[in-house]
Design a protein around this motif. Structure first.
Motif, PDB file in Angstrom:
ATOM      1  N   ASP A  84       5.362   7.052   0.234  1.00 15.57           N
ATOM      2  CA  ASP A  84       6.103   5.801   0.127  1.00 15.57           C
ATOM      3  C   ASP A  84       5.165   4.634  -0.173  1.00 15.57           C
ATOM      4  OD1 ASP A  84       8.910   6.102   0.389  1.00 15.57           O
ATOM      5  OD2 ASP A  84       8.711   6.486   2.538  1.00 15.57           O
ATOM      6  N   MET A  85       5.602   3.751  -1.073  1.00 17.97           N
ATOM      7  CA  MET A  85       4.939   2.471  -1.273  1.00 17.97           C
ATOM      8  C   MET A  85       5.632   1.474  -0.342  1.00 17.97           C
ATOM      9  SD  MET A  85       2.522   2.967  -3.416  1.00 17.97           S
ATOM     10  CE  MET A  85       2.072   1.250  -3.722  1.00 17.97           C
ATOM     11  N   VAL A  86       4.834   0.753   0.448  1.00 21.49           N
ATOM     12  CA  VAL A  86       5.408  -0.110   1.482  1.00 21.49           C
ATOM     13  C   VAL A  86       4.726  -1.470   1.502  1.00 21.49           C
ATOM     14  CG1 VAL A  86       6.063   1.847   2.943  1.00 21.49           C
ATOM     15  CG2 VAL A  86       3.809   0.785   3.248  1.00 21.49           C
ATOM     16  N   LYS A  87       5.368  -2.393   2.222  1.00 23.60           N
ATOM     17  CA  LYS A  87       4.774  -3.690   2.520  1.00 23.60           C
ATOM     18  C   LYS A  87       4.568  -3.780   4.019  1.00 23.60           C
ATOM     19  CE  LYS A  87       6.887  -6.079  -1.418  1.00 23.60           C
ATOM     20  NZ  LYS A  87       7.759  -7.204  -1.859  1.00 23.60           N
ATOM     21  N   ILE A  88       3.365  -4.194   4.425  1.00 21.90           N
ATOM     22  CA  ILE A  88       3.049  -4.262   5.848  1.00 21.90           C
ATOM     23  C   ILE A  88       2.594  -5.675   6.211  1.00 21.90           C
ATOM     24  CG2 ILE A  88       2.398  -1.835   5.882  1.00 21.90           C
ATOM     25  CD1 ILE A  88      -0.533  -2.682   6.003  1.00 21.90           C
ATOM     26  N   ILE A 139       5.047  -1.699   9.325  1.00 26.73           N
ATOM     27  CA  ILE A 139       5.696  -1.522   8.028  1.00 26.73           C
ATOM     28  C   ILE A 139       6.990  -2.325   8.047  1.00 26.73           C
ATOM     29  CG2 ILE A 139       6.825   0.140   6.486  1.00 26.73           C
ATOM     30  CD1 ILE A 139       4.816   2.240   7.492  1.00 26.73           C
ATOM     31  N   LYS A 140       7.104  -3.255   7.132  1.00 25.21           N
ATOM     32  CA  LYS A 140       8.266  -4.143   7.103  1.00 25.21           C
ATOM     33  C   LYS A 140       9.277  -3.772   6.022  1.00 25.21           C
ATOM     34  CE  LYS A 140       8.467  -7.321   9.357  1.00 25.21           C
ATOM     35  NZ  LYS A 140       9.016  -7.487  10.733  1.00 25.21           N
ATOM     36  N   GLU A 141       8.780  -3.134   4.962  1.00 24.67           N
ATOM     37  CA  GLU A 141       9.671  -2.877   3.825  1.00 24.67           C
ATOM     38  C   GLU A 141       9.172  -1.679   3.034  1.00 24.67           C
ATOM     39  OE1 GLU A 141      10.849  -5.112  -0.374  1.00 24.67           O
ATOM     40  OE2 GLU A 141      10.098  -6.313   1.322  1.00 24.67           O
ATOM     41  N   ILE A 142      10.114  -0.871   2.535  1.00 24.44           N
ATOM     42  CA  ILE A 142       9.781   0.224   1.626  1.00 24.44           C
ATOM     43  C   ILE A 142      10.133  -0.222   0.212  1.00 24.44           C
ATOM     44  CG2 ILE A 142      10.344   2.574   0.904  1.00 24.44           C
ATOM     45  CD1 ILE A 142      10.744   3.322   3.757  1.00 24.44           C
ATOM     46  N   ILE A 143       9.158  -0.169  -0.673  1.00 21.38           N
ATOM     47  CA  ILE A 143       9.404  -0.480  -2.076  1.00 21.38           C
ATOM     48  C   ILE A 143      10.267   0.643  -2.660  1.00 21.38           C
ATOM     49  CG2 ILE A 143       8.276  -0.785  -4.322  1.00 21.38           C
ATOM     50  CD1 ILE A 143       5.851  -1.906  -2.719  1.00 21.38           C
ATOM     51  N   PRO A 144      11.289   0.325  -3.463  1.00 15.43           N
ATOM     52  CA  PRO A 144      12.192   1.361  -3.987  1.00 15.43           C
ATOM     53  C   PRO A 144      11.450   2.585  -4.525  1.00 15.43           C
ATOM     54  CG  PRO A 144      13.006  -0.785  -4.612  1.00 15.43           C
ATOM     55  CD  PRO A 144      11.687  -1.021  -3.927  1.00 15.43           C
ATOM     56  N   ARG A 145      11.918   3.758  -4.093  1.00 12.87           N
ATOM     57  CA  ARG A 145      11.255   5.009  -4.443  1.00 12.87           C
ATOM     58  C   ARG A 145      11.574   5.463  -5.867  1.00 12.87           C
ATOM     59  NH1 ARG A 145      13.396   7.204   1.298  1.00 12.87           N
ATOM     60  NH2 ARG A 145      11.488   6.934   2.523  1.00 12.87           N
ATOM     61  N   LYS A 146      10.588   6.063  -6.509  1.00  9.96           N
ATOM     62  CA  LYS A 146      10.818   6.733  -7.787  1.00  9.96           C
ATOM     63  C   LYS A 146      11.649   7.986  -7.552  1.00  9.96           C
ATOM     64  CE  LYS A 146       7.510   9.318  -9.541  1.00  9.96           C
ATOM     65  NZ  LYS A 146       6.260   9.739 -10.218  1.00  9.96           N
ATOM     66  N   ASN A 147      11.337   8.691  -6.482  1.00 10.60           N
ATOM     67  CA  ASN A 147      12.086   9.878  -6.075  1.00 10.60           C
ATOM     68  C   ASN A 147      11.671  10.253  -4.657  1.00 10.60           C
ATOM     69  OD1 ASN A 147       9.635  11.408  -6.130  1.00 10.60           O
ATOM     70  ND2 ASN A 147       9.948  11.924  -8.269  1.00 10.60           N
ATOM     71  N   TYR A 148      12.321  11.250  -4.111  1.00  8.20           N
ATOM     72  CA  TYR A 148      11.928  11.824  -2.829  1.00  8.20           C
ATOM     73  C   TYR A 148      12.537  13.213  -2.760  1.00  8.20           C
ATOM     74  CZ  TYR A 148      16.627  10.414  -1.277  1.00  8.20           C
ATOM     75  OH  TYR A 148      17.983  10.247  -1.168  1.00  8.20           O
ATOM     76  N   ILE A 149      12.061  14.014  -1.826  1.00 13.32           N
ATOM     77  CA  ILE A 149      12.592  15.362  -1.653  1.00 13.32           C
ATOM     78  C   ILE A 149      12.809  15.588  -0.162  1.00 13.32           C
ATOM     79  CG2 ILE A 149      10.288  16.428  -1.616  1.00 13.32           C
ATOM     80  CD1 ILE A 149      11.567  18.833  -3.100  1.00 13.32           C
ATOM     81  N   GLY A 186       0.824  -1.195   0.000  1.00 13.84           N
ATOM     82  CA  GLY A 186       0.000   0.000   0.000  1.00 13.84           C
ATOM     83  C   GLY A 186       0.862   1.250   0.000  1.00 13.84           C
ATOM     84  N   ARG A 187       0.202   2.386   0.018  1.00  8.50           N
ATOM     85  CA  ARG A 187       0.895   3.673   0.014  1.00  8.50           C
ATOM     86  C   ARG A 187       0.673   4.374   1.349  1.00  8.50           C
ATOM     87  NH1 ARG A 187       2.736   6.799  -4.162  1.00  8.50           N
ATOM     88  NH2 ARG A 187       1.552   5.597  -5.708  1.00  8.50           N
ATOM     89  N   VAL A 188       1.738   4.969   1.884  1.00 12.29           N
ATOM     90  CA  VAL A 188       1.622   5.744   3.124  1.00 12.29           C
ATOM     91  C   VAL A 188       0.878   7.043   2.814  1.00 12.29           C
ATOM     92  CG1 VAL A 188       2.861   6.908   4.989  1.00 12.29           C
ATOM     93  CG2 VAL A 188       3.754   4.763   4.033  1.00 12.29           C
ATOM     94  N   VAL A 189      -0.268   7.240   3.484  1.00 12.56           N
ATOM     95  CA  VAL A 189      -1.082   8.424   3.204  1.00 12.56           C
ATOM     96  C   VAL A 189      -1.143   9.387   4.393  1.00 12.56           C
ATOM     97  CG1 VAL A 189      -2.485   7.263   1.469  1.00 12.56           C
ATOM     98  CG2 VAL A 189      -3.225   7.225   3.869  1.00 12.56           C
ATOM     99  N   LYS A 190      -0.550   8.974   5.519  1.00 14.07           N
ATOM    100  CA  LYS A 190      -0.558   9.861   6.684  1.00 14.07           C
ATOM    101  C   LYS A 190       0.607   9.492   7.594  1.00 14.07           C
ATOM    102  CE  LYS A 190      -3.779  11.728  10.161  1.00 14.07           C
ATOM    103  NZ  LYS A 190      -5.164  11.658  10.683  1.00 14.07           N
ATOM    104  N   ASN A 191       1.253  10.521   8.127  1.00 18.74           N
ATOM    105  CA  ASN A 191       2.365  10.334   9.053  1.00 18.74           C
ATOM    106  C   ASN A 191       2.221  11.339  10.181  1.00 18.74           C
ATOM    107  OD1 ASN A 191       4.783  10.183  10.423  1.00 18.74           O
ATOM    108  ND2 ASN A 191       6.044  10.928   8.730  1.00 18.74           N
TER     109      ASN A 191
END
Length: 326
Positions: free
Chosen positions: A58-62, A72-82, A15-20
């Motif tokens: 972030d796209m992640v695996k939970i 959250i166990k893993e972050i799928i490789p990012r396209k980019n970040y700032i 899934g995608r992280v939508v709130k932190n």
């Protein structure tokens, strides 16, 4: 002999992280289900020293743990970040957002005034991470003819460099349709100082959302924080906005002194004419960039911003004194 109990395979949900909120996260799966998640204390991303190892976007695996909580166990490789520097006293970075299509800076000409240095630092960071940037000068309904003239000069300067610039007003609707078209079907970061009207713009783009908006201090002409956490907001026409808390400063990190000029397009273009290939534009003989500034071909405010970043980067690298020609 009793048979051994088979362990259930670990089910991974993407899934995608939508709130932190800083201590917890919300992850939205493809079917729209939202999962409150946490991370283990030792969760880190190799090679990136950040205050927040996981960011909105972030796209992640939970997975679901034995205590029924999701982690959250893993972050799928990012396209980019700032990123930006976490604080003036820290060499750690803070990830503003990940996997974004556009970085939007909401600025204000006055009440509060967004310094051009802040604008330029944001733009150079977007350049460094190859993310298209948009400048939105908000609250155009409050401008006097003199302020409009100054705002028009700024718009022309940034457009000449190659940036998209909009004038907007959440109160009158000025520029809202153009902004809506630019964010449609994209994931956009929305950043800015407190008080520039980010929440009001989002309310104009997403009717019925009714985000809390804040007043600007009459004494200090600064805004109050109305966004206290980072959140992804879905747009009615498609696309997402990542709303982050108001940013007071924009400290640089991960820059090399020889690279800073690359993130100012007009400086990089002229630098090919400098006498020395490694010219830092700090008083070296035959510097085409300084000559262009003197001729008015490069805006003094932009060169000033370049110098301020150079000073910060050189100090980070152990060069205690910032000298021209060093």
């Amino acid at each position: 002999m009793a048979s051994m109990k088979e362990e259930k395979p670990t089910v991974m949900i993407e899934g995608r992280v939508v709130k932190n909120t800083g201590s917890s996260y919300v992850v939205r799966s493809d079917d729209g289900t939202e999962y409150p998640c946490r991370i283990k204390g030792n969760f880190r991303i190799k090679g990136i020293r950040t205050t927040n190892p996981v960011a909105v976007g972030d796209m992640v695996k939970i997975t679901r743990a034995t205590d029924d909580a999701y982690y959250i166990k893993e972050i799928i490789p990012r396209k980019n970040y700032i990123i930006r520097r976490a604080s003036n006293l820290s060499k750690e970075s803070h990830i503003l957002a990940a996997n974004i299509d556009r970085a939007i800076l909401v600025a204000s000409i006055f009440n509060p005034e967004t310094p051009t240095t802040f604008i330029d630092r944001f733009l150079s960071t977007a350049e460094a991470y190859s993310i298209p940037a948009l400048i939105v000068f908000n609250k155009s309904d409050l401008w006097t003819p003199e302020i409009l003239e100054y705002a028009s000069e700024l718009r022309q300067m940034y457009q000449d460099i190659g940036y998209d610039v909009l004038f907007t007003s959440a109160s009158t609707g000025d520029g809202i349709d153009e902004l809506r078209d630019l964010v449609k079907n994209k994931i956009s970061l929305l950043a800015g100082n407190s008080g520039v009207g980010k929440s009001s713009l989002i309310n104009a783009l997403v009717p019925g959302l009714n985000l809390k908006t804040g007043d600007v201090s009459d004494l200090h002409h600064t805004g109050t924080h109305t966004t206290t956490f980072s959140e992804m907001i879905s747009l009615p026409e498609g696309g997402e906005l990542i709303d982050i808390p108001g940013v007071k400063g924009f400290g640089m990190i991960e820059y090399q002194a020889t690279e800073v000029g690359h993130y100012f397009p007009e400086i990089f273009k002229v630098s090919s004419q400098c006498r020395y290939g490694d010219c830092r534009h700090l008083g070296e003989p035959g510097c085409a960039v300084e000559e262009a500034v003197e001729k008015g071909e490069i805006a003094p405010s932009r060169f000033s911003s370049y110098l301020s970043i150079m000073e910060e980067v050189m100090q980070d690298k152990g060069e205690d004194k910032y000298r021209k020609g060093s």
